[in-house]
Write a protein that holds these residues in place. Structure first.
Motif, mmCIF file in Angstrom:
data_model
loop_
_atom_site.group_PDB
_atom_site.id
_atom_site.type_symbol
_atom_site.label_atom_id
_atom_site.label_comp_id
_atom_site.label_asym_id
_atom_site.label_seq_id
_atom_site.Cartn_x
_atom_site.Cartn_y
_atom_site.Cartn_z
ATOM 1 N N LYS A 211 -1.059 -18.721 2.709
ATOM 2 C CA LYS A 211 -0.148 -19.311 1.521
ATOM 3 C C LYS A 211 0.344 -18.251 0.652
ATOM 4 O O LYS A 211 1.280 -18.062 -0.007
ATOM 5 N N LEU A 212 -0.725 -17.277 0.292
ATOM 6 C CA LEU A 212 -0.148 -15.995 -0.421
ATOM 7 C C LEU A 212 1.161 -15.362 0.200
ATOM 8 O O LEU A 212 1.950 -15.168 -0.504
ATOM 9 N N CYS A 213 0.856 -15.087 1.549
ATOM 10 C CA CYS A 213 2.176 -14.292 2.083
ATOM 11 C C CYS A 213 3.444 -15.135 1.923
ATOM 12 O O CYS A 213 4.617 -14.726 2.066
ATOM 13 N N GLU A 214 3.315 -16.519 2.232
ATOM 14 C CA GLU A 214 4.504 -17.522 2.285
ATOM 15 C C GLU A 214 5.144 -17.297 0.769
ATOM 16 O O GLU A 214 6.265 -17.604 0.745
ATOM 17 N N LYS A 215 4.392 -17.019 -0.051
ATOM 18 C CA LYS A 215 5.196 -16.787 -1.470
ATOM 19 C C LYS A 215 5.544 -15.167 -1.593
ATOM 20 O O LYS A 215 5.991 -15.112 -2.774
ATOM 21 N N ASN A 216 5.510 -14.770 -0.466
ATOM 22 C CA ASN A 216 6.091 -13.156 -0.774
ATOM 23 C C ASN A 216 5.305 -12.346 -1.843
ATOM 24 O O ASN A 216 5.753 -11.527 -2.414
ATOM 25 N N ILE A 217 3.983 -12.535 -1.924
ATOM 26 C CA ILE A 217 2.955 -11.939 -2.826
ATOM 27 C C ILE A 217 2.213 -11.053 -2.272
ATOM 28 O O ILE A 217 1.795 -11.333 -1.151
ATOM 29 N N GLN A 218 2.195 -9.631 -2.524
ATOM 30 C CA GLN A 218 1.432 -8.704 -1.989
ATOM 31 C C GLN A 218 0.027 -8.585 -2.891
ATOM 32 O O GLN A 218 0.272 -8.841 -4.041
ATOM 33 N N ILE A 219 -1.023 -8.545 -2.228
ATOM 34 C CA ILE A 219 -2.157 -8.096 -3.067
ATOM 35 C C ILE A 219 -2.461 -6.768 -2.699
ATOM 36 O O ILE A 219 -2.489 -5.946 -1.521
ATOM 37 N N VAL A 220 -2.938 -5.648 -3.779
ATOM 38 C CA VAL A 220 -2.870 -4.338 -3.705
ATOM 39 C C VAL A 220 -4.461 -4.262 -4.308
ATOM 40 O O VAL A 220 -4.618 -4.064 -5.426
ATOM 41 N N PRO A 221 -5.704 -4.280 -3.560
ATOM 42 C CA PRO A 221 -6.971 -4.160 -4.010
ATOM 43 C C PRO A 221 -7.384 -2.853 -4.414
ATOM 44 O O PRO A 221 -6.540 -1.674 -4.082
ATOM 45 N N TYR A 222 -8.201 -2.322 -5.287
ATOM 46 C CA TYR A 222 -8.605 -1.502 -5.882
ATOM 47 C C TYR A 222 -9.031 -0.213 -4.959
ATOM 48 O O TYR A 222 -8.655 0.881 -5.044
ATOM 49 N N PHE A 223 -9.379 -0.482 -3.737
ATOM 50 C CA PHE A 223 -9.894 0.479 -2.620
ATOM 51 C C PHE A 223 -8.629 0.908 -1.712
ATOM 52 O O PHE A 223 -8.862 1.712 -0.904
#
Length: 203
Positions: free
Chosen positions: A70-82
């Motif tokens: 669902k996150l990818c479908e919204k074209n949202i990237q996640i950039v975690p701390y590591f």
């Protein structure tokens, strides 16, 4: 698939970011935390009982693959701390967020950046001066960072875009929420010449 587990960890409520970072630093990847035994979590010395239970209960209600899709479908990237892409200037602050959510792109750490923020109900003079300063900064290659709010924030970001520059909006809500709604056009344009960023999960 590893980012799917990072997304799960980032979205756990009632566990501070610094404790998520401490927990994640003990393991090779976030999926190991997802499958850790409950008793081991309860014996993790820096987690209190409520925080350990928050991690455990989130595993019961969270569909890792489905939520990440669902996150990818919204074209949202996640950039975690590591992750290497996580901004170094943010990483070394006193209390960095566990992850950033991004629509568009992250600021270029090799380029100078300036924050342009101010009154939401600014005067016409204030708006004009903001636009002039922002345009000159953008023309000089400075990336502008602001909050996309009404008044000075939005005026500066619009001027940067019109000057062909890059600008980034840091929101106090999820990146899938355009706030204020009056800036929907600006919200869409910033994603083409910069990015929308937040430490808050979508929604």
């Amino acid at each position: 698939m590893e980012l799917a587990y990072e997304y799960w960890l980032a979205c756990i409520r009632h566990v501070p970011a610094r404790k998520k970072i401490m927990l994640r630093s003990e393991y090779t990847d976030a999926s190991q935390i997802y499958y850790i035994e409950e008793t081991r979590l309860h014996f993790t010395e820096y987690l209190d009982a409520g925080e350990a239970e928050a991690v455990i209960s989130s595993r019961r209600s969270w569909d890792v693959r489905k939520n990440y899709e669902k996150l990818c479908e919204k074209n949202i990237q996640i950039v975690p701390y590591f992750q290497e892409e996580y901004p170094e200037r943010l990483r070394v602050t006193a209390d960095p967020p566990y992850a950033l959510f991004v629509k568009g792109r992250l600021p270029d750490c090799r380029k100078p950046a300036a924050a342009v923020v101010g009154a939401r109900r600014c005067s016409a003079y204030g708006e004009a001066q903001t636009g002039a300063f922002a345009a000159r900064l953008a023309e000089a290659g400075v990336e502008l960072i602001s909050g996309m709010a009404l008044g000075v924030d939005g005026a500066g970001q619009r001027a940067a875009l019109n000057a062909g520059g890059m600008t980034y909006a840091v929101l106090g809500c999820g990146v899938d929420v355009c706030y204020p709604r009056e800036h929907i056009g600006l919200y869409m344009d910033i994603q083409k010449q910069g990015g929308i960023l937040s430490e808050y999960p979508p929604g």
